[in-house]
Design a protein around this motif. Structure first.
Motif, mmCIF file in Angstrom:
data_model
loop_
_atom_site.group_PDB
_atom_site.id
_atom_site.type_symbol
_atom_site.label_atom_id
_atom_site.label_comp_id
_atom_site.label_asym_id
_atom_site.label_seq_id
_atom_site.Cartn_x
_atom_site.Cartn_y
_atom_site.Cartn_z
ATOM 1 N N UNK A 116 0.840 -1.195 0.000
ATOM 2 C CA UNK A 116 0.000 0.000 0.000
ATOM 3 C C UNK A 116 0.879 1.250 0.000
ATOM 4 N N UNK A 117 1.911 1.258 0.854
ATOM 5 C CA UNK A 117 2.813 2.404 0.935
ATOM 6 C C UNK A 117 3.550 2.627 -0.384
ATOM 7 N N UNK A 118 3.957 1.533 -1.010
ATOM 8 C CA UNK A 118 4.689 1.609 -2.274
ATOM 9 C C UNK A 118 3.803 2.168 -3.387
ATOM 10 N N UNK A 119 2.528 1.763 -3.377
ATOM 11 C CA UNK A 119 1.606 2.174 -4.439
ATOM 12 C C UNK A 119 1.105 3.600 -4.266
ATOM 13 N N UNK A 120 0.757 3.985 -3.054
ATOM 14 C CA UNK A 120 0.106 5.276 -2.839
ATOM 15 C C UNK A 120 1.069 6.395 -2.469
ATOM 16 N N UNK A 121 2.192 6.058 -1.837
ATOM 17 C CA UNK A 121 3.241 7.043 -1.601
ATOM 18 C C UNK A 121 2.828 8.263 -0.790
ATOM 19 N N UNK A 122 3.672 9.285 -0.857
ATOM 20 C CA UNK A 122 3.443 10.488 -0.057
ATOM 21 C C UNK A 122 2.162 11.211 -0.465
ATOM 22 N N UNK A 123 1.960 11.377 -1.771
ATOM 23 C CA UNK A 123 0.761 12.082 -2.228
ATOM 24 C C UNK A 123 -0.503 11.376 -1.751
ATOM 25 N N UNK A 124 -0.515 10.042 -1.818
ATOM 26 C CA UNK A 124 -1.678 9.286 -1.356
ATOM 27 C C UNK A 124 -1.986 9.574 0.096
ATOM 28 N N UNK A 125 -0.956 9.564 0.927
ATOM 29 C CA UNK A 125 -1.145 9.854 2.349
ATOM 30 C C UNK A 125 -1.686 11.252 2.567
ATOM 31 N N UNK A 126 -1.124 12.226 1.847
ATOM 32 C CA UNK A 126 -1.583 13.615 1.968
ATOM 33 C C UNK A 126 -3.057 13.717 1.581
ATOM 34 N N UNK A 127 -3.445 13.040 0.511
ATOM 35 C CA UNK A 127 -4.840 13.131 0.050
ATOM 36 C C UNK A 127 -5.802 12.584 1.102
#
Length: 271
Positions: free
Chosen positions: A49-60
């Motif tokens: 999940x971390x690899x796929x969504x990355x920093x931008x995913x977390x921010x969103x």
């Protein structure tokens, strides 16, 4: 309790991860203490999940939670004894951040999703679960509220998974049953839904295809004379772009609002 990772319900793990990891680094936007504690205690591997969504995913995810928090707080400022219904709650932790001591909260989700939730988050007298499908309208009777105290429905990252015809029928029914109520949810454009489908498929999840999109929120008013659009706001409006974020994240944040990929829609059910 295990959960089928090839299901829509499995996507509840993604925003949980996002809120926990991104809020630790961006507490000025949102600090989700409960999500951080859950991540630390549950035996789930979030590597993919971390690899796929990355920093931008977390921010969103923390921005979405922040916008919902702000909406709930504004509503309960006017209606301190309001009822809040969280549609497709998953592992949402909003209640722990906004509770004023007098609101009543319901978490609505499918039975297996609620069973999984309850292994990690305990119900309390004012924060209860309803283990039913959104489209099983018997849940209307499970929501106990006083009309004069106000009722707000929130939904984060849920409506995408349904056909427009399904949502149109449901919102019409809600508008009839809960006059005076309000609904706040996030929506993607048609372009964004196509991108999201490709991203989720990269995680190996083939059972969570997205369908519903909103290009022009005013269209929702044509669904029923009892539905009014209160507001529609670009996703990252009012959120400062941090210089600490990766350049790709900063670019995405600006691009998403520029081409209107994501938005928040606020509806009212007319009396």
């Amino acid at each position: 309790m295990t959960i089928n990772l090839q299901s829509v319900q499995a996507t509840m793990l993604i925003p949980l991860w996002g809120r926990a990891t991104a809020s630790e680094k961006n507490p000025d936007i949102l600090y989700d203490k409960e999500a951080i504690e859950i991540i630390a205690s549950c035996e789930v591997d979030f590597t993919e999940i971390a690899k796929t969504f990355g920093e931008y995913g977390g921010i969103s995810y923390i921005v979405r939670a922040r916008k919902i928090d702000d909406t709930v707080r504004a509503f309960i400022q006017k209606h301190p004894r309001a009822t809040i219904v969280n549609i497709g709650a998953g592992l949402d932790t909003t209640f722990s951040r906004v509770d004023n001591g007098t609101i009543n909260w319901y978490n609505l989700d499918l039975p297996d999703a609620i069973a999984f939730r309850q292994t990690l988050i305990t119900d309390t007298p004012r924060n209860n679960c309803i283990a039913k499908s959104l489209f099983d309208v018997s849940w209307f009777d499970d929501v106990i509220f006083n009309k004069e105290d106000g009722i707000l429905f929130i939904s984060a990252g849920v409506f995408y998974y349904f056909q427009e015809s399904q949502l149109k029928e449901m919102l019409r029914a809600m508008a009839t049953c809960f006059p005076g109520g309000e609904l706040f949810f996030d929506a993607e454009s048609k372009f964004a839904v196509n991108i999201s489908n490709r991203t989720v498929e990269k995680t190996g999840n083939k059972g969570a295809k997205m369908y519903f999109y909103v290009n022009n929120p005013k269209v929702l008013q044509s669904w029923s004379p009892n539905i009014k659009v209160v507001s529609s706001e670009s996703y990252f409006k009012g959120i400062p772009v941090s210089k600490q974020w990766e350049s790709g994240t900063r670019l995405m944040v600006r691009l998403v609002d520029l081409i209107k990929m994501l938005k928040f829609v606020h509806l009212r059910f007319l009396q």
